[in-house]
Design an enzyme around this catalytic site. Sequence first.
Site, mmCIF file in Angstrom:
data_model
loop_
_atom_site.group_PDB
_atom_site.id
_atom_site.type_symbol
_atom_site.label_atom_id
_atom_site.label_comp_id
_atom_site.label_asym_id
_atom_site.label_seq_id
_atom_site.Cartn_x
_atom_site.Cartn_y
_atom_site.Cartn_z
ATOM 1 N N MET A 198 1.292 -2.777 12.426
ATOM 2 C CA MET A 198 0.796 -3.815 13.337
ATOM 3 C C MET A 198 1.026 -3.437 14.800
ATOM 4 O O MET A 198 1.599 -4.201 15.570
ATOM 5 C CB MET A 198 1.481 -5.152 13.026
ATOM 6 N N ASP A 230 -10.310 -0.539 14.001
ATOM 7 C CA ASP A 230 -11.055 -0.614 12.727
ATOM 8 C C ASP A 230 -12.473 -0.066 12.852
ATOM 9 O O ASP A 230 -13.395 -0.549 12.180
ATOM 10 C CB ASP A 230 -11.083 -2.065 12.205
ATOM 11 N N GLN A 256 -7.651 -3.786 -5.069
ATOM 12 C CA GLN A 256 -8.583 -2.667 -4.838
ATOM 13 C C GLN A 256 -8.053 -1.724 -3.760
ATOM 14 O O GLN A 256 -8.252 -0.505 -3.840
ATOM 15 C CB GLN A 256 -9.972 -3.194 -4.454
ATOM 16 N N ASN A 277 -6.512 4.581 7.902
ATOM 17 C CA ASN A 277 -6.062 3.192 7.865
ATOM 18 C C ASN A 277 -6.746 2.500 6.691
ATOM 19 O O ASN A 277 -7.832 2.899 6.280
ATOM 20 C CB ASN A 277 -6.436 2.480 9.171
ATOM 21 N N THR A 320 -9.803 5.924 14.873
ATOM 22 C CA THR A 320 -10.276 6.346 16.190
ATOM 23 C C THR A 320 -9.877 5.263 17.193
ATOM 24 O O THR A 320 -9.243 4.268 16.822
ATOM 25 C CB THR A 320 -11.814 6.519 16.196
ATOM 26 N N ILE A 380 -1.007 -1.132 18.111
ATOM 27 C CA ILE A 380 -2.165 -0.336 18.514
ATOM 28 C C ILE A 380 -1.736 1.124 18.665
ATOM 29 O O ILE A 380 -0.691 1.408 19.267
ATOM 30 C CB ILE A 380 -2.712 -0.841 19.880
ATOM 31 N N HIS A 387 -8.117 -1.310 5.550
ATOM 32 C CA HIS A 387 -8.445 -2.595 6.176
ATOM 33 C C HIS A 387 -9.091 -3.498 5.128
ATOM 34 O O HIS A 387 -9.958 -3.057 4.375
ATOM 35 C CB HIS A 387 -9.423 -2.346 7.344
ATOM 36 N N ASN A 393 0.834 -1.215 0.000
ATOM 37 C CA ASN A 393 0.000 0.000 0.000
ATOM 38 C C ASN A 393 0.865 1.260 0.000
ATOM 39 O O ASN A 393 0.525 2.244 -0.658
ATOM 40 C CB ASN A 393 -0.969 -0.006 1.183
ATOM 41 N N ARG A 453 3.102 1.787 25.496
ATOM 42 C CA ARG A 453 2.516 2.150 24.190
ATOM 43 C C ARG A 453 2.464 3.659 24.010
ATOM 44 O O ARG A 453 2.754 4.188 22.940
ATOM 45 C CB ARG A 453 1.094 1.597 24.073
HETATM 46 C C1 GRF Z 1 -3.250 -4.879 3.854
HETATM 47 O O1 GRF Z 1 -4.066 -5.970 3.536
HETATM 48 C C2 GRF Z 1 -4.019 -3.861 4.641
HETATM 49 O O2 GRF Z 1 -5.363 -3.810 4.299
HETATM 50 C C3 GRF Z 1 -3.871 -4.369 6.061
HETATM 51 O O3 GRF Z 1 -2.559 -4.868 6.126
HETATM 52 C C4 GRF Z 1 -2.138 -5.250 4.827
HETATM 53 C C5 GRF Z 1 -0.885 -4.494 4.540
HETATM 54 O O4 GRF Z 1 -0.308 -4.875 3.313
HETATM 55 N N1 GRF Z 1 -4.136 -3.326 7.028
HETATM 56 P P1 GRF Z 1 0.897 -4.070 2.715
HETATM 57 O O5 GRF Z 1 1.999 -4.077 3.771
HETATM 58 O O6 GRF Z 1 0.439 -2.680 2.409
HETATM 59 O O7 GRF Z 1 1.311 -4.833 1.499
#
Ligand code: GRF
Length: 224
Positions: free
Chosen positions: A101, A156, A184, A118, A152, A103, A120, A21, A76
């Site tokens: 990954m 998610d 997508q 974010n 928030t 919080i 998801h 991403n 944290r």
């Molecule tokens: C993606 O599936 C995203 O939706 C989720 O974690 C994954 C991250 O993939 N939150 P990448 O590291 O961007 O390839």
Amino acid sequence: MSVKRSSPLRVAVLASGRGTNLQAIIDAIESKVLQAQIVAVISNKKEAVALERARKHNLPDVFVDPKPFAGGPDSREAYDHALLEVLEQRQVELVLLAGYMKIVTSVLLNAYANRMMNIHPSLLPSFPGLDVQRKAIDWGCKLAGCTVHFVTEGVDEGPIILQAAVPIQDGDTSETLAARILEQEHKIYPRAVQLFAQGRLKVDGRRVLIEDGKPIGHALISPS
Ligand code: GRF
């Protein structure tokens, strides 16, 4: 409150993993469909492929080691203070979580309320959390998809900005479905950032309205 927004928008990406991403955001910027600049790619994992991608594109890569903060009662929060320092130093206007990954605590949430997104891999509010492509198949869903939302406190749970739906096919495994959803994700995340950069997102309670030039539009798109 009117929020300062530079042109191009100053963005930081937080990522823990492979960073596809992140790559989609980089590509959209480089091909000029997204008017933004990445001023930091930040990770809690030293070896994250996302950091390698940043270096390859001459973007500042920042590893913030969680170890020195571990163990304390507010570990944290302490970690997020360290992140906030990096974000403020670089005058970041929008924070993008992309496979991050960890919080996020109120330290960052308060500083970046409605300025942190974010992505998801489910059609929220169905299937927050992990292993969500598997869950969508196991539930017999006919549609899966992905969601870009503001971040928030609840995991998610924030206001939904854009979604894309992906039909589930007979014989799909969580891997084949995840791969089609990911395609997508790579479309809607840059689009959501561009809407923000253009000042076209308006948060109204749980809803995010998209100012269109025309009357305010809705937040569901069909990807092309
Ligand atoms: C993606 O599936 C995203 O939706 C989720 O974690 C994954 C991250 O993939 N939150 P990448 O590291 O961007 O390839």
